[in-house]
Motif scaffolding. Sequence first.
Motif, PDB file in Angstrom:
ATOM      1  N   GLN A 194       0.764  -1.239  -0.046  1.00  0.00           N
ATOM      2  CA  GLN A 194      -0.018   0.022   0.116  1.00  0.00           C
ATOM      3  C   GLN A 194       0.965   1.260  -0.121  1.00  0.00           C
ATOM      4  N   PHE A 195       1.937   1.053   0.734  1.00  0.00           N
ATOM      5  CA  PHE A 195       2.858   2.282   0.626  1.00  0.00           C
ATOM      6  C   PHE A 195       3.401   2.792  -0.758  1.00  0.00           C
ATOM      7  N   ASN A 196       3.775   1.543  -1.290  1.00  0.00           N
ATOM      8  CA  ASN A 196       4.498   1.696  -2.694  1.00  0.00           C
ATOM      9  C   ASN A 196       3.064   2.258  -3.590  1.00  0.00           C
ATOM     10  N   LEU A 197       2.275   1.893  -3.446  1.00  0.00           N
ATOM     11  CA  LEU A 197       0.938   2.271  -4.217  1.00  0.00           C
ATOM     12  C   LEU A 197       0.798   3.961  -4.059  1.00  0.00           C
ATOM     13  N   VAL A 198       0.807   4.059  -2.570  1.00  0.00           N
ATOM     14  CA  VAL A 198       0.645   5.520  -2.351  1.00  0.00           C
ATOM     15  C   VAL A 198       1.574   6.473  -2.979  1.00  0.00           C
ATOM     16  N   LYS A 199       2.732   5.819  -3.005  1.00  0.00           N
ATOM     17  CA  LYS A 199       4.138   6.617  -3.297  1.00  0.00           C
ATOM     18  C   LYS A 199       4.049   7.115  -4.713  1.00  0.00           C
ATOM     19  N   GLU A 200       3.647   5.909  -5.314  1.00  0.00           N
ATOM     20  CA  GLU A 200       3.391   5.886  -6.942  1.00  0.00           C
ATOM     21  C   GLU A 200       2.609   6.830  -7.445  1.00  0.00           C
ATOM     22  N   ALA A 201       1.303   6.994  -6.566  1.00  0.00           N
ATOM     23  CA  ALA A 201       0.352   7.969  -6.911  1.00  0.00           C
ATOM     24  C   ALA A 201       0.755   9.534  -6.683  1.00  0.00           C
ATOM     25  N   TYR A 202       1.539   9.467  -5.548  1.00  0.00           N
ATOM     26  CA  TYR A 202       2.187  10.948  -5.481  1.00  0.00           C
ATOM     27  C   TYR A 202       3.353  11.180  -6.267  1.00  0.00           C
ATOM     28  N   ASP A 203       3.994  10.568  -6.635  1.00  0.00           N
ATOM     29  CA  ASP A 203       5.146  10.694  -7.610  1.00  0.00           C
ATOM     30  C   ASP A 203       4.506  11.184  -9.078  1.00  0.00           C
ATOM     31  N   THR A 204       3.565  10.403  -9.249  1.00  0.00           N
ATOM     32  CA  THR A 204       2.872  10.685 -10.655  1.00  0.00           C
ATOM     33  C   THR A 204       2.144  12.258 -10.527  1.00  0.00           C
ATOM     34  N   LEU A 205       1.473  12.385  -9.496  1.00  0.00           N
ATOM     35  CA  LEU A 205       0.491  13.864  -9.514  1.00  0.00           C
ATOM     36  C   LEU A 205       1.447  14.776  -9.057  1.00  0.00           C
ATOM     37  N   THR A 206       2.726  14.779  -8.644  1.00  0.00           N
ATOM     38  CA  THR A 206       3.383  15.815  -8.270  1.00  0.00           C
ATOM     39  C   THR A 206       4.538  16.231  -9.360  1.00  0.00           C
ATOM     40  N   ARG A 207       4.641  15.254 -10.184  1.00  0.00           N
ATOM     41  CA  ARG A 207       5.855  15.564 -11.302  1.00  0.00           C
ATOM     42  C   ARG A 207       4.983  16.055 -12.536  1.00  0.00           C
ATOM     43  N   ALA A 208       5.441  17.290 -13.009  1.00  0.00           N
ATOM     44  CA  ALA A 208       4.518  17.948 -14.349  1.00  0.00           C
ATOM     45  C   ALA A 208       4.544  16.836 -15.408  1.00  0.00           C
ATOM     46  N   ASP A 209       5.696  16.348 -15.835  1.00  0.00           N
ATOM     47  CA  ASP A 209       5.632  15.432 -17.195  1.00  0.00           C
ATOM     48  C   ASP A 209       4.792  14.357 -16.808  1.00  0.00           C
ATOM     49  N   LEU A 210       5.104  13.613 -15.660  1.00  0.00           N
ATOM     50  CA  LEU A 210       4.166  12.695 -15.377  1.00  0.00           C
ATOM     51  C   LEU A 210       2.851  12.823 -15.166  1.00  0.00           C
ATOM     52  N   LYS A 211       2.347  13.760 -14.550  1.00  0.00           N
ATOM     53  CA  LYS A 211       1.008  14.155 -14.338  1.00  0.00           C
ATOM     54  C   LYS A 211       0.225  14.677 -15.666  1.00  0.00           C
ATOM     55  N   ALA A 212       0.998  15.275 -16.550  1.00  0.00           N
ATOM     56  CA  ALA A 212       0.411  15.684 -17.822  1.00  0.00           C
ATOM     57  C   ALA A 212       0.131  14.288 -18.642  1.00  0.00           C
ATOM     58  N   GLN A 213       0.869  13.557 -18.614  1.00  0.00           N
ATOM     59  CA  GLN A 213       0.917  12.193 -19.468  1.00  0.00           C
ATOM     60  C   GLN A 213      -0.280  11.489 -18.802  1.00  0.00           C
ATOM     61  N   TYR A 214      -0.248  11.473 -17.418  1.00  0.00           N
ATOM     62  CA  TYR A 214      -1.356  10.552 -16.922  1.00  0.00           C
ATOM     63  C   TYR A 214      -2.942  11.125 -16.973  1.00  0.00           C
ATOM     64  N   LEU A 215      -2.939  12.461 -16.962  1.00  0.00           N
ATOM     65  CA  LEU A 215      -4.075  13.245 -17.194  1.00  0.00           C
ATOM     66  C   LEU A 215      -4.670  12.891 -18.583  1.00  0.00           C
ATOM     67  N   GLN A 216      -3.633  12.864 -19.441  1.00  0.00           N
ATOM     68  CA  GLN A 216      -4.197  12.628 -20.939  1.00  0.00           C
ATOM     69  C   GLN A 216      -4.492  11.325 -21.203  1.00  0.00           C
ATOM     70  N   GLU A 217      -3.980  10.178 -20.563  1.00  0.00           N
ATOM     71  CA  GLU A 217      -4.202   8.794 -20.755  1.00  0.00           C
ATOM     72  C   GLU A 217      -5.711   8.592 -19.865  1.00  0.00           C
ATOM     73  N   ARG A 218      -5.844   9.299 -18.684  1.00  0.00           N
ATOM     74  CA  ARG A 218      -7.090   9.113 -17.949  1.00  0.00           C
ATOM     75  C   ARG A 218      -8.050   9.689 -18.784  1.00  0.00           C
ATOM     76  N   TRP A 219      -7.825  11.003 -19.243  1.00  0.00           N
ATOM     77  CA  TRP A 219      -9.043  11.553 -20.267  1.00  0.00           C
ATOM     78  C   TRP A 219      -9.477  10.508 -21.437  1.00  0.00           C
ATOM     79  N   LEU A 220      -8.274   9.993 -22.109  1.00  0.00           N
ATOM     80  CA  LEU A 220      -8.579   9.141 -23.191  1.00  0.00           C
ATOM     81  C   LEU A 220      -9.348   7.770 -22.509  1.00  0.00           C
ATOM     82  N   SER A 221      -9.042   7.520 -21.739  1.00  0.00           N
ATOM     83  CA  SER A 221      -9.540   6.263 -21.142  1.00  0.00           C
ATOM     84  C   SER A 221     -11.122   6.329 -21.115  1.00  0.00           C
ATOM     85  N   GLN A 222     -11.418   7.742 -20.259  1.00  0.00           N
ATOM     86  CA  GLN A 222     -12.936   7.878 -19.755  1.00  0.00           C
ATOM     87  C   GLN A 222     -13.535   8.079 -21.233  1.00  0.00           C
ATOM     88  N   THR A 223     -13.075   8.997 -22.161  1.00  0.00           N
ATOM     89  CA  THR A 223     -13.778   9.065 -23.377  1.00  0.00           C
ATOM     90  C   THR A 223     -14.095   7.749 -24.173  1.00  0.00           C
TER      91      THR A 223
END
Length: 212
Positions: free
Chosen positions: A44-73
Amino acid sequence: MKDYYQILGLPPSATAGEIKMAYRKLAHLYHPDKNPSNAYAAAQFNLVKEAYDTLTRADLKAQYLQERWLSQTMGNRMEPAVSTPPQVLQALLHAHQQLIHYDAYRVDKKGLYHTLEALITGSRIDILNQFNEEPVNTEVIRWMTDSIFLLYPEDQLRILEQLKQISAPAGSRDLIEKKEKAIRRMMRFNRYKPFLILGLIILLCIIIAYSL
């Protein structure tokens, strides 16, 4: 696709400050120093860290949000936060409790297939194999083989192929093979069923003709 916001217990509108605060709280709760020899807490700690690292790094967050949007559409559901074998099994049991109330003649079989498939994605199978808890893996296989009865035969076989990737004792593998054989027999029967019915009709016609 993992929902990093759900993992941190936040809405998608969360600010950088809220993300940091949520991470600190969860990291403190699941940190290995506070949970020695606790594999579940470590996961669980590793999962929380993975989420935090993704959402706080600009490049990773931008890629994640794009993939998230495509997945939802595309109509794909976000994958609920799961990090331990019992959570995988619990999600499966919850789905099974729902589907036993479905109307077999009205259920969206393809939609149900995608729902069940999402319960044993590659990442979840990796979790099961990583912990390799034989009783849990056995139960996951048993309940999933019981849960596919409303699917088209071809989709049932696809689910069973996924289950083969789970580390499990011989008994569970025998269960999968037995289920596969039963499905293939049914598929062969359905393939020849129209000819059997036609043959019976012709035979009845001949009998009736000779009885007149």
